[in-house]
Design a protein around this motif. Sequence first.
Motif, PDB file in Angstrom:
ATOM      1  N   ALA A  82       0.818  -1.238   0.023  1.00 12.80           N
ATOM      2  CA  ALA A  82       0.039  -0.149  -0.118  1.00 12.80           C
ATOM      3  C   ALA A  82       0.931   1.296  -0.223  1.00 12.80           C
ATOM      4  O   ALA A  82       0.543   2.193  -0.853  1.00 12.80           O
ATOM      5  N   LEU A  83       1.845   1.368   0.848  1.00 16.55           N
ATOM      6  CA  LEU A  83       2.802   2.276   0.703  1.00 16.55           C
ATOM      7  C   LEU A  83       3.333   2.476  -0.385  1.00 16.55           C
ATOM      8  O   LEU A  83       3.457   3.693  -1.027  1.00 16.55           O
ATOM      9  N   GLU A  85       2.392   1.680  -3.640  1.00 16.90           N
ATOM     10  CA  GLU A  85       1.397   2.127  -4.491  1.00 16.90           C
ATOM     11  C   GLU A  85       1.094   3.524  -4.219  1.00 16.90           C
ATOM     12  O   GLU A  85       0.803   4.143  -5.213  1.00 16.90           O
ATOM     13  N   LEU A  86       0.605   3.868  -3.133  1.00 19.07           N
ATOM     14  CA  LEU A  86       0.536   5.230  -2.719  1.00 19.07           C
ATOM     15  C   LEU A  86       1.666   6.109  -3.367  1.00 19.07           C
ATOM     16  O   LEU A  86       1.364   7.256  -3.900  1.00 19.07           O
ATOM     17  N   THR A  87       2.968   5.934  -3.058  1.00 18.55           N
ATOM     18  CA  THR A  87       3.873   6.634  -3.528  1.00 18.55           C
ATOM     19  C   THR A  87       4.051   6.669  -4.758  1.00 18.55           C
ATOM     20  O   THR A  87       4.360   7.758  -5.695  1.00 18.55           O
ATOM     21  N   LEU A  89       1.788   6.809  -6.916  1.00 17.55           N
ATOM     22  CA  LEU A  89       0.516   7.832  -7.493  1.00 17.55           C
ATOM     23  C   LEU A  89       1.298   9.102  -7.701  1.00 17.55           C
ATOM     24  O   LEU A  89       1.135   9.776  -8.682  1.00 17.55           O
ATOM     25  N   ILE A 162      -1.438  12.254  -5.055  1.00 19.61           N
ATOM     26  CA  ILE A 162      -1.481  11.341  -4.130  1.00 19.61           C
ATOM     27  C   ILE A 162      -2.811  11.021  -3.676  1.00 19.61           C
ATOM     28  O   ILE A 162      -3.096  11.140  -2.502  1.00 19.61           O
ATOM     29  N   THR A 163      -3.582  10.622  -4.764  1.00 21.11           N
ATOM     30  CA  THR A 163      -4.908  10.277  -4.160  1.00 21.11           C
ATOM     31  C   THR A 163      -5.371   8.695  -4.693  1.00 21.11           C
ATOM     32  O   THR A 163      -5.530   8.465  -5.932  1.00 21.11           O
ATOM     33  N   PRO A 164      -5.466   7.821  -4.022  1.00 25.22           N
ATOM     34  CA  PRO A 164      -5.752   6.440  -4.232  1.00 25.22           C
ATOM     35  C   PRO A 164      -7.415   6.324  -4.906  1.00 25.22           C
ATOM     36  O   PRO A 164      -8.191   7.248  -4.417  1.00 25.22           O
ATOM     37  N   GLN A 168      -8.284   1.315  -3.743  1.00 28.78           N
ATOM     38  CA  GLN A 168      -6.966   1.643  -2.968  1.00 28.78           C
ATOM     39  C   GLN A 168      -7.433   2.300  -1.733  1.00 28.78           C
ATOM     40  O   GLN A 168      -6.939   2.051  -0.746  1.00 28.78           O
ATOM     41  N   THR A 169      -8.320   3.090  -1.675  1.00 29.35           N
ATOM     42  CA  THR A 169      -8.845   3.790  -0.426  1.00 29.35           C
ATOM     43  C   THR A 169      -9.405   3.109   0.461  1.00 29.35           C
ATOM     44  O   THR A 169      -9.138   3.017   1.787  1.00 29.35           O
ATOM     45  N   LEU A 172      -6.297   0.936   1.825  1.00 27.41           N
ATOM     46  CA  LEU A 172      -5.476   1.921   2.790  1.00 27.41           C
ATOM     47  C   LEU A 172      -6.344   2.027   4.284  1.00 27.41           C
ATOM     48  O   LEU A 172      -5.709   1.949   5.216  1.00 27.41           O
TER      49      LEU A 172
END
Length: 191
Positions: A82-83, A85-87, A89, A162-164, A168-169, A172
């Motif tokens: 998750a970290l 993937e968020l990065t 973005l 940086i918006t899933p 993903q949200t 997260l």
Amino acid sequence: MEIRDGDKIAKEMKAARLRAGLTQKEASDLAGFTQSHLSMLENGQRRITPDTAEKLYKIYGNTSFGPGVYYSESEAIRCVNALEELTALAGSEELSNAVSTYICQSAYLMLRSVFLSNPENSEEVFSLDDEQVKMISDLVHAEPHRVAIIAKESNQIDSGDITPDAFQTEQLNQIINFCEQQVKDLKKDGE
């Protein structure tokens, strides 16, 4: 004394049982109580006691309602993924590198600690001296702050990037809730 109650613990128990691939009947037989009792626990109709939590913890493996703060391998992998993937973005190589470095340095410190916990394992496997290990520890401690600065100040990153997405949200949020609950449980145990 009781472990957390309510809908959240019931959902966690059911999810843990399903991840373990067990039916209610199989799990209740292994735990030594009736399927009806397990059903009531999973539906939030009964509160889970420490003894019951311990039994289910041993049957299901590491779960968020087990004793202490434990993360299963799959939870740790979910957190790291998750970290990353968020990065990703953000589209910033600097941010991605900082996060990857943090993950690797943290893993190195844990690997070293676990390996050296066995007195029969030799410290010679590691080439870094105590001063260098302290330097890594200091970097790991400071890195989340540095990553936040990179994310906020980088001209390569639009914070809107940086918006899933919705999926993903949800993932997260599950990870955040899981991690935060572990800390809350640890704090309660320490009181």
